[in-house]
Motif scaffolding. Structure first.
Motif, mmCIF file in Angstrom:
data_model
loop_
_atom_site.group_PDB
_atom_site.id
_atom_site.type_symbol
_atom_site.label_atom_id
_atom_site.label_comp_id
_atom_site.label_asym_id
_atom_site.label_seq_id
_atom_site.Cartn_x
_atom_site.Cartn_y
_atom_site.Cartn_z
ATOM 1 N N TYR A 150 0.884 -1.234 0.149
ATOM 2 C CA TYR A 150 -0.038 -0.156 -0.045
ATOM 3 C C TYR A 150 0.804 1.528 0.117
ATOM 4 N N ALA A 151 1.748 1.238 0.890
ATOM 5 C CA ALA A 151 2.827 2.466 0.668
ATOM 6 C C ALA A 151 3.428 2.579 -0.312
ATOM 7 N N SER A 152 3.724 1.426 -1.318
ATOM 8 C CA SER A 152 4.517 1.582 -2.579
ATOM 9 C C SER A 152 3.601 2.113 -3.426
ATOM 10 N N THR A 153 2.298 2.223 -3.205
ATOM 11 C CA THR A 153 1.639 2.869 -4.405
ATOM 12 C C THR A 153 1.582 4.358 -4.485
ATOM 13 N N TYR A 154 2.098 4.948 -3.343
ATOM 14 C CA TYR A 154 2.361 6.517 -3.266
ATOM 15 C C TYR A 154 3.600 6.821 -3.866
ATOM 16 N N GLY A 155 3.699 8.051 -4.636
ATOM 17 C CA GLY A 155 4.898 8.638 -4.918
ATOM 18 C C GLY A 155 5.444 8.024 -6.202
ATOM 19 N N GLN A 156 4.352 7.245 -6.849
ATOM 20 C CA GLN A 156 5.081 6.627 -8.334
ATOM 21 C C GLN A 156 4.447 7.775 -9.292
ATOM 22 N N SER A 157 5.212 7.500 -10.377
ATOM 23 C CA SER A 157 5.033 8.952 -11.467
ATOM 24 C C SER A 157 3.656 8.834 -11.971
ATOM 25 N N PHE A 158 3.000 7.504 -11.866
ATOM 26 C CA PHE A 158 1.709 7.284 -12.769
ATOM 27 C C PHE A 158 0.592 7.491 -11.671
ATOM 28 N N SER A 159 0.895 7.630 -10.397
ATOM 29 C CA SER A 159 -0.337 7.702 -9.309
ATOM 30 C C SER A 159 -0.748 9.146 -9.291
ATOM 31 N N ALA A 160 -1.765 9.287 -9.757
ATOM 32 C CA ALA A 160 -2.556 10.632 -9.882
ATOM 33 C C ALA A 160 -3.034 10.957 -8.434
ATOM 34 N N SER A 161 -3.257 12.076 -7.949
ATOM 35 C CA SER A 161 -3.985 12.603 -6.727
ATOM 36 C C SER A 161 -5.372 12.437 -6.900
ATOM 37 N N ASP A 162 -6.018 12.231 -8.224
ATOM 38 C CA ASP A 162 -7.645 11.928 -8.394
ATOM 39 C C ASP A 162 -7.515 10.727 -7.931
ATOM 40 N N LEU A 163 -8.418 9.987 -7.003
ATOM 41 C CA LEU A 163 -8.659 8.639 -6.787
ATOM 42 C C LEU A 163 -8.923 7.679 -7.985
ATOM 43 N N ALA A 164 -9.959 8.311 -8.541
ATOM 44 C CA ALA A 164 -10.662 7.526 -9.710
ATOM 45 C C ALA A 164 -9.902 7.574 -10.986
ATOM 46 N N GLN A 165 -9.036 8.568 -11.254
ATOM 47 C CA GLN A 165 -8.092 8.632 -12.462
ATOM 48 C C GLN A 165 -6.856 7.785 -12.448
ATOM 49 N N SER A 166 -6.376 7.371 -11.067
ATOM 50 C CA SER A 166 -5.230 6.814 -11.092
ATOM 51 C C SER A 166 -5.242 5.302 -11.264
ATOM 52 N N PRO A 167 -4.171 4.841 -11.890
ATOM 53 C CA PRO A 167 -4.221 3.232 -12.072
ATOM 54 C C PRO A 167 -4.182 2.481 -10.820
ATOM 55 N N MET A 168 -3.857 3.253 -9.491
ATOM 56 C CA MET A 168 -3.765 2.619 -8.276
ATOM 57 C C MET A 168 -4.961 2.627 -7.735
ATOM 58 N N PHE A 169 -6.204 2.982 -8.078
ATOM 59 C CA PHE A 169 -7.322 3.252 -7.515
ATOM 60 C C PHE A 169 -7.667 1.729 -7.067
ATOM 61 N N PHE A 170 -7.884 0.820 -7.795
ATOM 62 C CA PHE A 170 -8.447 -0.524 -7.848
ATOM 63 C C PHE A 170 -7.561 -1.318 -6.726
ATOM 64 N N PRO A 171 -6.280 -1.388 -6.987
ATOM 65 C CA PRO A 171 -5.338 -1.955 -6.148
ATOM 66 C C PRO A 171 -5.106 -1.229 -4.617
ATOM 67 N N ARG A 172 -5.431 -0.240 -4.464
ATOM 68 C CA ARG A 172 -5.568 0.522 -3.114
ATOM 69 C C ARG A 172 -6.709 0.073 -2.276
ATOM 70 N N ILE A 173 -8.044 -0.150 -3.108
ATOM 71 C CA ILE A 173 -9.037 -0.720 -2.462
ATOM 72 C C ILE A 173 -8.785 -2.002 -2.085
ATOM 73 N N ILE A 174 -8.340 -2.807 -2.824
ATOM 74 C CA ILE A 174 -8.171 -4.370 -2.442
ATOM 75 C C ILE A 174 -6.854 -4.249 -1.491
ATOM 76 N N LEU A 175 -5.941 -3.639 -1.412
ATOM 77 C CA LEU A 175 -4.905 -3.503 -0.248
ATOM 78 C C LEU A 175 -5.530 -3.129 1.252
ATOM 79 N N MET A 176 -6.418 -1.993 0.951
ATOM 80 C CA MET A 176 -7.118 -1.607 2.431
ATOM 81 C C MET A 176 -8.077 -2.637 2.739
ATOM 82 N N LEU A 177 -8.910 -3.583 1.731
ATOM 83 C CA LEU A 177 -9.536 -4.667 2.354
ATOM 84 C C LEU A 177 -8.747 -5.596 2.943
ATOM 85 N N TRP A 178 -7.461 -5.883 2.312
ATOM 86 C CA TRP A 178 -6.796 -7.128 2.755
ATOM 87 C C TRP A 178 -6.218 -6.574 4.163
#
Length: 152
Positions: A23-51
């Motif tokens: 989860y921490a590695s999903t932040y600070g990536q060049s493709f990680s947008a600040s808008d939640l739904a526009q980032s390619p990390m949106f779905f993985p972050r939800i899964i990791l939070m559930l995990w």
């Protein structure tokens, strides 16, 4: 001390640390947008939070039950699975999903006590194969493919 130093608690702690690190590695990536739904990390972050949430519940249950799990049976077995998981996560990007997943299952299933060779091979091939069919060929959400063929 036995309440905390049993296999269930240690496995739950390891899973929680792995989920938190991912989860921490999903932040600070060049493709990680600040808008939640526009980032390619949106779905993985939800899964990791559930995990992490389910893992905290399971960890609390393992600690409060206390005697549910015995002492650690084999540090060698746990070490073999950890080494196999580290190799698996580093090789999956270059060698594709299917072949490393089959090899990981062939190593980890006997380490977890499944000794029937027919079940081990069947599970090791069927589960990654079903996931490749589902994601790559049905849903159009490709998993990493092998450099040998685009089919898996």
């Amino acid at each position: 001390m036995h309440r905390i130093a049993n296999e269930r608690v240690i496995v739950q702690l390891a899973l929680l640390i792995a989920a938190a690190a991912l989860y921490a590695s999903t932040y600070g990536q060049s493709f990680s947008a600040s808008d939640l739904a526009q980032s390619p990390m949106f779905f993985p972050r939800i899964i990791l939070m559930l995990w992490m949430g389910l893992n905290v519940i399971s960890l609390a249950q393992a600690v409060t039950e206390g005697g549910g799990g015995g002492p650690i049976a084999s540090w060698t077995r746990i070490g073999a699975v950890i080494v196999a998981a580290l190799i698996y996560t580093n090789v999956i990007g270059s060698e594709g999903f299917f072949i490393p997943s089959v090899l990981f299952a062939l190593i980890s299933l006997p380490a977890f006590g499944i000794r029937n060779p027919i079940l081990v091979v069947l599970f090791a091939v069927a589960v990654p194969g079903a996931l490749v069919l589902l994601f790559n060929h049905s849903l159009g959400m490709p998993l990493p493919t092998s450099r040998f063929t685009y089919l898996f």
